[in-house]
Design a protein around this motif. Sequence first.
Motif, PDB file in Angstrom:
ATOM      1  N   MET A 164       0.799  -1.222   0.000  1.00  0.00           N
ATOM      2  CA  MET A 164       0.000   0.000   0.000  1.00  0.00           C
ATOM      3  C   MET A 164       0.834   1.276   0.000  1.00  0.00           C
ATOM      4  SD  MET A 164      -3.447  -0.888   2.159  1.00  0.00           S
ATOM      5  CE  MET A 164      -4.150   0.704   1.715  1.00  0.00           C
ATOM      6  N   THR A 165       2.172   1.134   0.072  1.00  0.00           N
ATOM      7  CA  THR A 165       2.989   2.329  -0.181  1.00  0.00           C
ATOM      8  C   THR A 165       2.778   2.801  -1.612  1.00  0.00           C
ATOM      9  OG1 THR A 165       4.916   0.969  -0.775  1.00  0.00           O
ATOM     10  CG2 THR A 165       4.802   1.776   1.503  1.00  0.00           C
ATOM     11  N   ALA A 166       2.111   1.959  -2.420  1.00  0.00           N
ATOM     12  CA  ALA A 166       1.761   2.377  -3.780  1.00  0.00           C
ATOM     13  C   ALA A 166       0.881   3.622  -3.758  1.00  0.00           C
ATOM     14  CB  ALA A 166       1.041   1.240  -4.507  1.00  0.00           C
ATOM     15  N   ILE A 167       0.085   3.813  -2.686  1.00  0.00           N
ATOM     16  CA  ILE A 167      -0.782   5.001  -2.615  1.00  0.00           C
ATOM     17  C   ILE A 167       0.055   6.278  -2.549  1.00  0.00           C
ATOM     18  CG2 ILE A 167      -2.504   6.229  -1.241  1.00  0.00           C
ATOM     19  CD1 ILE A 167      -3.722   3.561  -0.498  1.00  0.00           C
ATOM     20  N   PRO A 168       0.933   6.427  -1.547  1.00  0.00           N
ATOM     21  CA  PRO A 168       1.749   7.645  -1.560  1.00  0.00           C
ATOM     22  C   PRO A 168       2.727   7.697  -2.726  1.00  0.00           C
ATOM     23  CG  PRO A 168       2.443   6.184   0.218  1.00  0.00           C
ATOM     24  CD  PRO A 168       1.154   5.641  -0.308  1.00  0.00           C
ATOM     25  N   LEU A 169       3.208   6.534  -3.202  1.00  0.00           N
ATOM     26  CA  LEU A 169       4.098   6.548  -4.362  1.00  0.00           C
ATOM     27  C   LEU A 169       3.381   7.091  -5.590  1.00  0.00           C
ATOM     28  CD1 LEU A 169       6.091   3.189  -4.050  1.00  0.00           C
ATOM     29  CD2 LEU A 169       7.020   5.514  -3.949  1.00  0.00           C
ATOM     30  N   SER A 170       2.076   6.785  -5.687  1.00  0.00           N
ATOM     31  CA  SER A 170       1.310   7.334  -6.813  1.00  0.00           C
ATOM     32  C   SER A 170       1.247   8.851  -6.704  1.00  0.00           C
ATOM     33  CB  SER A 170      -0.102   6.744  -6.852  1.00  0.00           C
ATOM     34  OG  SER A 170      -0.917   7.260  -5.815  1.00  0.00           O
ATOM     35  N   GLY A 171       1.263   9.363  -5.465  1.00  0.00           N
ATOM     36  CA  GLY A 171       1.297  10.803  -5.270  1.00  0.00           C
ATOM     37  C   GLY A 171       2.657  11.394  -5.574  1.00  0.00           C
ATOM     38  N   VAL A 172       3.728  10.687  -5.140  1.00  0.00           N
ATOM     39  CA  VAL A 172       5.093  11.150  -5.405  1.00  0.00           C
ATOM     40  C   VAL A 172       5.342  11.213  -6.915  1.00  0.00           C
ATOM     41  CG1 VAL A 172       7.537  10.576  -5.158  1.00  0.00           C
ATOM     42  CG2 VAL A 172       5.987  10.297  -3.213  1.00  0.00           C
ATOM     43  N   ILE A 173       4.882  10.165  -7.621  1.00  0.00           N
ATOM     44  CA  ILE A 173       5.086  10.105  -9.071  1.00  0.00           C
ATOM     45  C   ILE A 173       4.007  10.903  -9.806  1.00  0.00           C
ATOM     46  CG2 ILE A 173       5.149   8.556 -11.069  1.00  0.00           C
ATOM     47  CD1 ILE A 173       6.062   6.351  -9.064  1.00  0.00           C
ATOM     48  N   GLY A 174       2.754  10.677  -9.399  1.00  0.00           N
ATOM     49  CA  GLY A 174       1.629  11.225 -10.143  1.00  0.00           C
ATOM     50  C   GLY A 174       1.469  12.720 -10.012  1.00  0.00           C
ATOM     51  N   GLY A 175       1.819  13.293  -8.850  1.00  0.00           N
ATOM     52  CA  GLY A 175       1.678  14.732  -8.672  1.00  0.00           C
ATOM     53  C   GLY A 175       2.501  15.516  -9.685  1.00  0.00           C
ATOM     54  N   PRO A 176       3.817  15.325  -9.683  1.00  0.00           N
ATOM     55  CA  PRO A 176       4.635  16.017 -10.685  1.00  0.00           C
ATOM     56  C   PRO A 176       4.258  15.647 -12.117  1.00  0.00           C
ATOM     57  CG  PRO A 176       6.013  15.206  -8.900  1.00  0.00           C
ATOM     58  CD  PRO A 176       4.641  14.621  -8.687  1.00  0.00           C
ATOM     59  N   LEU A 177       3.930  14.349 -12.355  1.00  0.00           N
ATOM     60  CA  LEU A 177       3.563  13.914 -13.711  1.00  0.00           C
ATOM     61  C   LEU A 177       2.294  14.611 -14.190  1.00  0.00           C
ATOM     62  CD1 LEU A 177       3.948  12.027 -16.161  1.00  0.00           C
ATOM     63  CD2 LEU A 177       2.599  10.300 -14.911  1.00  0.00           C
ATOM     64  N   SER A 178       1.259  14.625 -13.324  1.00  0.00           N
ATOM     65  CA  SER A 178       0.004  15.261 -13.705  1.00  0.00           C
ATOM     66  C   SER A 178       0.192  16.751 -13.951  1.00  0.00           C
ATOM     67  CB  SER A 178      -1.054  15.037 -12.617  1.00  0.00           C
ATOM     68  OG  SER A 178      -1.363  13.664 -12.479  1.00  0.00           O
ATOM     69  N   GLY A 179       0.957  17.397 -13.059  1.00  0.00           N
ATOM     70  CA  GLY A 179       1.222  18.825 -13.240  1.00  0.00           C
ATOM     71  C   GLY A 179       1.964  19.110 -14.531  1.00  0.00           C
ATOM     72  N   TRP A 180       2.953  18.260 -14.848  1.00  0.00           N
ATOM     73  CA  TRP A 180       3.735  18.449 -16.075  1.00  0.00           C
ATOM     74  C   TRP A 180       2.869  18.252 -17.320  1.00  0.00           C
ATOM     75  CZ3 TRP A 180       5.099  14.696 -19.830  1.00  0.00           C
ATOM     76  CH2 TRP A 180       5.977  15.159 -20.820  1.00  0.00           C
ATOM     77  N   ILE A 181       2.050  17.196 -17.328  1.00  0.00           N
ATOM     78  CA  ILE A 181       1.174  16.950 -18.484  1.00  0.00           C
ATOM     79  C   ILE A 181       0.218  18.111 -18.689  1.00  0.00           C
ATOM     80  CG2 ILE A 181      -0.721  15.519 -19.364  1.00  0.00           C
ATOM     81  CD1 ILE A 181       0.630  13.103 -18.048  1.00  0.00           C
ATOM     82  N   MET A 182      -0.386  18.573 -17.601  1.00  0.00           N
ATOM     83  CA  MET A 182      -1.400  19.621 -17.720  1.00  0.00           C
ATOM     84  C   MET A 182      -0.800  20.943 -18.201  1.00  0.00           C
ATOM     85  SD  MET A 182      -3.744  18.708 -14.384  1.00  0.00           S
ATOM     86  CE  MET A 182      -4.762  20.180 -14.476  1.00  0.00           C
ATOM     87  N   GLU A 183       0.459  21.215 -17.834  1.00  0.00           N
ATOM     88  CA  GLU A 183       1.104  22.436 -18.306  1.00  0.00           C
ATOM     89  C   GLU A 183       1.680  22.281 -19.709  1.00  0.00           C
ATOM     90  OE1 GLU A 183       3.999  24.169 -15.749  1.00  0.00           O
ATOM     91  OE2 GLU A 183       2.504  25.019 -14.389  1.00  0.00           O
ATOM     92  N   SER A 184       2.319  21.126 -19.966  1.00  0.00           N
ATOM     93  CA  SER A 184       3.060  20.941 -21.216  1.00  0.00           C
ATOM     94  C   SER A 184       2.159  20.641 -22.410  1.00  0.00           C
ATOM     95  CB  SER A 184       4.090  19.816 -21.056  1.00  0.00           C
ATOM     96  OG  SER A 184       4.991  20.105 -20.022  1.00  0.00           O
TER      97      SER A 184
END
Length: 444
Positions: A164-184
Amino acid sequence: MMAISGTRPADLGGIASPHSSADEASVYRKVTWRIVPFLMLCYVVAYLDRVNVGFAKLQMLTDLKFSETVFGLGAGVFFLGYFLFEVPSNVILHKVGARVWIARIMITWALISGSFMFVTTPTTFYVMRFLLGLAEAGFFPGIILYLTYWYPAERRSRIVSTFMTAIPLSGVIGGPLSGWIMESFAGVQGWTGWQWMFILEAVPAIILGIAVLLYLDDGIRSSKWLSEGEKRLLEERIENDAKGKVAHPSLRAMFADARVWVMALIYFCCVMGQYGLTFWMPTLIKTAGIKGVFNIGMFTAIPYSAAVIAMLLLGRSSDKRRERRWHLVTPMLLGAVGLVGSALAGTTNTEIAIIFLAIAAAGVLSSAPLFWSLPTSFLNGVAAAAGIAAINSVGNLAGFAGPYLIGAIKDMTHSTNIGMYVLAGVLVAGAAVVLRVPARLVSR
């Protein structure tokens, strides 16, 4: 099954003694490296597709003219579909096997998640979130059930916490990834950033769904990468673990067990905090004074990183000490403190607000994996399949209540503070219920 105590070393595929702790640890290490990282990767993708709507909110509400209440309701409607199909899904998984059913779940939700790019009205938003819940129902409780096929209770808290560390890992990875996709990608081919985010983040789930069919085994007996001796050792440990557990003769008897509903109540409180935090994390980071979608994504990695560390340490400690209740109560109370602290810091002190969000994430996100050591200590067989799903299903109704409540409160007060106080109170109440559970029931 043939007892392995009298089996010669050669028959055990290189295991000199079935009772050797070193050899047993070696076999479980082999199992863990084979299945846990892969399941974690699947859950990272699952959780990212479930909560990326929180990032989409930063642009979606303006583009589509949605209110905070509309967003909160849409985020929560996911869990109504989840609730309706979760128990049937887990029973089907138990009957047809994990490999085919988990692959079906992943591919279906990926197609629906990608289709969110076509949302234009509140109604289509609600319908798509409901369908996503139907599609994903059974994935998480199915994985928890699947882990009970491999690990006895004494090893399970650490394994579930690691998974279940996958939950915060999804935040560690997904936060920057989502922000980058939405801007780029904003404006590419005439699509908005949030539309690109939904379609691009759905692709990994399709790929992994196909990989599940090729890689995952239904259980110990069907695995080709274990020797016969290793299979028998693992099967004996599971059989020994099953002794003394509840094996309800029918689903009706399982649903009549009061302990199952106490577990559901506790999990409801854990989930209320978890999704209240994860759906609104980008908004809370923005409120703390961080500007820009990509920067917000980068800062969300801080609380989620703290949660990864806390989950691993607490899961290891719980198994080592064979103590379950206080290992759950402590992070629930810490989560409550973090939520209140982040609300009080507000926009006045960005650094303090981020620190309290890290405490909140560490506590709230650690609670869920530590919780699952409780019901899996006394449920077995089809009771485990249905019981885990029922507990998760009822508990996840908080995933509907939490986001909707916070959205409605924010629309009324123009602040998330009262919502954070409510979530903190729910966590404290849940911790009190945990302490009412007899320690002997969950001490395995």
